[in-house]
Design a protein around this motif. Sequence first.
Motif, short mmCIF file in Angstrom:
data_model
loop_
_atom_site.label_atom_id
_atom_site.label_comp_id
_atom_site.label_asym_id
_atom_site.label_seq_id
_atom_site.Cartn_x
_atom_site.Cartn_y
_atom_site.Cartn_z
N ILE A 390 0.84 -1.21 0.00
CA ILE A 390 0.00 0.00 0.00
C ILE A 390 0.87 1.25 0.00
CG2 ILE A 390 -1.63 1.36 1.37
CD1 ILE A 390 -2.93 -0.90 -0.17
N TYR A 393 2.04 1.78 -3.43
CA TYR A 393 0.94 2.25 -4.28
C TYR A 393 0.70 3.75 -4.06
CZ TYR A 393 -3.84 2.81 -6.04
OH TYR A 393 -4.96 3.25 -6.70
N ARG A 394 0.69 4.18 -2.81
CA ARG A 394 0.51 5.61 -2.54
C ARG A 394 1.61 6.43 -3.21
NH1 ARG A 394 -2.91 7.24 1.59
NH2 ARG A 394 -3.75 5.61 2.94
N PRO A 441 -5.25 11.43 -2.75
CA PRO A 441 -6.29 10.58 -2.16
C PRO A 441 -7.13 11.36 -1.14
CG PRO A 441 -4.16 9.47 -2.15
CD PRO A 441 -3.91 10.89 -2.52
N ARG A 445 -8.21 7.65 3.72
CA ARG A 445 -8.22 6.41 2.93
C ARG A 445 -7.12 5.46 3.40
NH1 ARG A 445 -10.30 5.73 -2.95
NH2 ARG A 445 -10.66 3.76 -1.87
N PHE A 447 -7.08 2.38 1.71
CA PHE A 447 -7.00 1.55 0.51
C PHE A 447 -7.09 0.06 0.84
CE2 PHE A 447 -4.74 5.43 -0.91
CZ PHE A 447 -5.56 5.76 -1.97
N ASP A 452 -11.49 0.80 4.56
CA ASP A 452 -11.35 1.98 3.71
C ASP A 452 -12.48 2.97 3.98
OD1 ASP A 452 -10.04 3.55 1.92
OD2 ASP A 452 -10.38 2.28 0.18
#
Length: 524
Positions: A390, A393-394, A441, A445, A447, A452
Amino acid sequence: MRVGIIFAYVDYHRRGQRNRLSMQPQIGPLIAGLLPPDVEIDIVNETWEAPDWERDYDLLFISAMHSDFDRARQLSHYWRARGAKTVFGGAFASSYPGLCQPYFDSVIVGDPESTVPAAWRDFCRGELQPRYRSDAYDPALVATPRFDLLAGRAVHSFGLEATRGCPFTCEFCVLTGLGTRHHTRPVASVIRDIEAGQRMLAGKVPGFKTRVVGFCDNNIGGNLGYLRELCAALRPRGIQWYAAATFNVICQPQLVKLMAEAGCRILFVGIESFNTDALAGMGKHQNAIHKTRAALDCCRDHGILVISGMLVSPLNDDVGYLRQLPQHLADCGLHVPTFLSFETPIPGTPYFRRLAHETDPAFLPSALLRDFACYTLVVRPRKAPVDEFIAAYRAALGEVFSVRQRIGKLVDDLPRLLRRGHWFPAATDLVDMITMQSARPAPGRTFLAGTDTPPPERVPLGDNDFASEQERDAIMEPWQVTGGDGRVLPQWLGSDIVFAPRRHRPEPLVPARAPDLEPVAALT
């Protein structure tokens, strides 16, 4: 008699914002075209605008994506409590009609051409049936959409289908879950609808909008011979058009040239990934990573802007791949995708069924149906711990949609597009890069499935709308897909395949026949 057609929408970025630049969906005008022309029809595409909660309906058609079903059943309850009969259709209704049935007066399985007119006739007789199943697709039954009902209300007021379905079998795709099929309409019928739409919109929208057509097809290049025939018919009409196609289409320079000469200016193409293992896992055998740069350059040089989203695979991608994404995007010439989301096993798809039957739980615990919107992780990553995946991904979101990447895209795109005087794709590209907000975002969040941020959209239901606490919970509580151990709950294991080969298809619940309606000319 007042009929409503609502497409339920929940902002997958969890900001509660509308997306007025989205072409999809166009189901409202399509359904309206199947109803008598003298009926008062109200189309609400929640992607663009909110419903009028003071509006009353006698009959209400509702459609929604899988992840938005919580809202769809709340919309149904709201208007059923106010006297409307509600009919639910779309991919989720077709995959899980039994789960949907208790929340609507009727559920439609399959295509609308035979089912919507049948539901209308039965409703008028006071005999609305609980379920309608479409017969085989018949292009002769596809009505001209009611473009006039969206005139002045939408950025994209002129969208129609030339084909339906897709011949490919991508494992994550809802179309594959419903059953692989690809149908074409006679080119003459498509031209008929374009001309009818131009007459409907004349004087109601700026003139240039009658010359910009969006094809809503899942894959307009699913039959290359048909695409060539369509291009030949479109070329002399002086329109500009946009569509979605698979990667193999833009790998053929002569076909790209033909499409450009026919007025194609924007193509959405599923590039999806630069990881060959991820593409193989998705079943996207039509993609060839090494051809991406040449294909995109060819399209730009012919005045076609290619847009595409990117999928992150929890099964095949690692943190290193996520870090390399911005460079991959720059190297291939795409620079900035329209989205960067997770490859998500939507219930009913082959991907979902495969993971659901693995011995060790493949899903994260307590995943809600709303989490399956592709912007929340629902699958356990296999090449990194969840928190590291995660975090990567961010970081990728911030880099991929950075100002630097966007400027790089415009520098690469605009000179080639404007060199031939193609203002439409150039303007679209510029507006997209200016308005894009994917790098930021929404606050809170995670995710992560089960934790979420909940959607901010609300249906104004009060205590008087429910007969009991049990009914309130059934309507208002989000639906759960996995248990606390990550295993899929039993009710999600029995999805239907609708478009199986003819010999395997169940007998239709409603006979398919041409609707007893006024001709299209009455609308123009």
